[in-house]
Design a protein around this motif. Structure first.
Motif, PDB file in Angstrom:
ATOM      1  N   ASN A 188     -44.072 -45.183 -67.262  1.00 41.52           N
ATOM      2  CA  ASN A 188     -44.319 -45.373 -65.839  1.00 41.52           C
ATOM      3  C   ASN A 188     -43.229 -46.277 -65.278  1.00 41.52           C
ATOM      4  O   ASN A 188     -42.902 -47.305 -65.882  1.00 41.52           O
ATOM      5  CB  ASN A 188     -45.695 -46.009 -65.641  1.00 41.52           C
ATOM      6  N   PRO A 189     -42.622 -45.933 -64.158  1.00 40.65           N
ATOM      7  CA  PRO A 189     -41.547 -46.777 -63.601  1.00 40.65           C
ATOM      8  C   PRO A 189     -41.954 -48.235 -63.413  1.00 40.65           C
ATOM      9  O   PRO A 189     -41.098 -49.126 -63.398  1.00 40.65           O
ATOM     10  CB  PRO A 189     -41.237 -46.111 -62.260  1.00 40.65           C
ATOM     11  N   GLU A 190     -43.253 -48.496 -63.268  1.00 43.70           N
ATOM     12  CA  GLU A 190     -43.709 -49.865 -63.076  1.00 43.70           C
ATOM     13  C   GLU A 190     -43.773 -50.652 -64.379  1.00 43.70           C
ATOM     14  O   GLU A 190     -43.989 -51.868 -64.366  1.00 43.70           O
ATOM     15  CB  GLU A 190     -45.084 -49.859 -62.403  1.00 43.70           C
ATOM     16  N   ALA A 191     -43.596 -49.970 -65.528  1.00 47.60           N
ATOM     17  CA  ALA A 191     -43.685 -50.666 -66.820  1.00 47.60           C
ATOM     18  C   ALA A 191     -42.537 -51.641 -67.016  1.00 47.60           C
ATOM     19  O   ALA A 191     -42.691 -52.676 -67.678  1.00 47.60           O
ATOM     20  CB  ALA A 191     -43.704 -49.652 -67.967  1.00 47.60           C
ATOM     21  N   ARG A 193     -37.855 -52.079 -66.127  1.00 43.26           N
ATOM     22  CA  ARG A 193     -36.604 -51.422 -65.754  1.00 43.26           C
ATOM     23  C   ARG A 193     -36.073 -50.590 -66.913  1.00 43.26           C
ATOM     24  O   ARG A 193     -35.841 -51.095 -68.008  1.00 43.26           O
ATOM     25  CB  ARG A 193     -35.558 -52.466 -65.373  1.00 43.26           C
ATOM     26  N   TYR A 249     -39.922 -50.404 -73.572  1.00 43.09           N
ATOM     27  CA  TYR A 249     -40.986 -49.919 -72.699  1.00 43.09           C
ATOM     28  C   TYR A 249     -41.520 -48.552 -73.145  1.00 43.09           C
ATOM     29  O   TYR A 249     -42.059 -47.801 -72.336  1.00 43.09           O
ATOM     30  CB  TYR A 249     -40.489 -49.843 -71.254  1.00 43.09           C
TER      31      TYR A 249
END
Length: 323
Positions: A188-191, A193, A249
């Protein structure tokens, strides 16, 4: 996954062979047959190697060309071997009743056929599953081990998603399957950069949409194979220098899963690559190539600017060769 199409900065192209080895390195393809199944391997010969040949076993949708973008860093070090095992790439379809022992035996058959009695072994994602079983059943062939995006249990996110994705593929709903596979393999992009996250997501989406009927059939059978046979058997693992790494990530085969695998290996170290997820070898191609090459040539791997700390899950000190 298959990662041969173009993405920004340093990636190869699926149709143009951007990373052609120097003329001094001969490229050879061999068609082989094992137990009635024809498959193909690719060999980039290095006339002045610094280490044993490096066998690269990639993910379920990767093929023998998927590692061309890494050759500029790895081929100067040693001979490289990639392969479309039975059931994958352009090789013959392999029914799901054939499990990991069969694929491990096919790897052995290949190495005997091309006269490579000992190799440095790399396995990424599904390649780790096959590579680990190969190392367990045929340890005499293994000089060093490097696993990436690895686990010794099927991730819950995978087992939850497989029935849904397989049904979508079987009914020809490629758009739904492609979106689900991208979400499965990428964080998830929020996890956190992740380098080239948007570019790699677009790459994967398009590759899934471009799958041929043969590739879709093999993908469905691959999922059935993994769900039927599992990914790990508690067999002895050779006591050779070993490294497990993934992106910091990674939400498919998480860093904790990588540590769990390293814990059952006699001499394994673990690290994570910064600004990357499960597709670390695509997102950070130069860095992952450097890490693999360093480990296979006994050069230091601690204090690398692109890695977090090197850990020793087995509670052994990091050896001098890794400092």
């Amino acid at each position: 996954m298959r990662t041969t199409a173009a993405i920004p900065q340093d990636a190869p192209n699926a149709h143009r062979h951007d990373s052609v080895p120097p003329a001094s390195e001969r490229v050879e393809e061999r068609s082989l047959t094992f137990e009635g199944f024809t498959y193909t391997c690719r060999i980039v010969h290095q006339s002045a190697p610094r280490t044993a040949p490096l066998l690269l076993l990639g993910g379920s949708s990767q093929n023998r060309y998927s590692w061309q973008g890494h050759e500029r860093w790895l081929s100067p070090l040693c001979t490289l071997v990639t392969v479309d095992l039975p059931g994958y790439g352009s090789s013959d379809f392999l029914p799901a009743r054939y499990g990991m022992d069969f694929l491990a035996a096919a790897v052995r058959h290949m190495l005997v056929s091309i006269d490579m009695p000992r190799v440095n072994l790399f396995g990424g994602c599904f390649g780790e599953v096959v590579g680990l079983r190969f190392a367990q059943l045929h340890p005499e062939f293994v000089r060093r081990i490097v696993f990436c995006g690895a686990a010794k249990r099927l991730p819950e996110v995978y087992t939850d998603a497989v029935p849904r994705l397989s049904r979508a593929l079987e009914r020809g709903d490629i758009d739904e399957a492609a979106g689900g596979l991208v979400r499965l393999f990428m964080s998830n992009p929020e996890a956190g950069r992740v380098r080239k996250h948007a570019a790699v997501a677009r790459l994967l989406q398009q590759q899934f949409l471009d799958q041929t009927p043969d590739e879709i059939r093999k993908a469905v059978e691959h999922n059935t194979r993994l769900m039927t046979h599992g990914c790990y058997r508690p067999l002895p693992i050779p006591d050779v220098p070993s490294l497990v790494f993934t992106g910091e990530y990674d939400t498919l085969c998480t860093p904790q899963m990588g540590r769990e695998l390293a814990e059952v290996m006699p001499t394994a170290w673990f690290t994570t690559v910064k600004d990357a997820d499960h597709l670390v070898t695509v997102e950070r191609r130069p860095e992952s190539s450097d890490l693999i090459g360093r480990f296979c040539t006994d050069r230091p791997i601690d204090d690398l600017p692109y890695c977090n700390a090197v850990e020793s899950p087995c509670a052994e000190p990091v050896p001098a060769g890794c400092r």
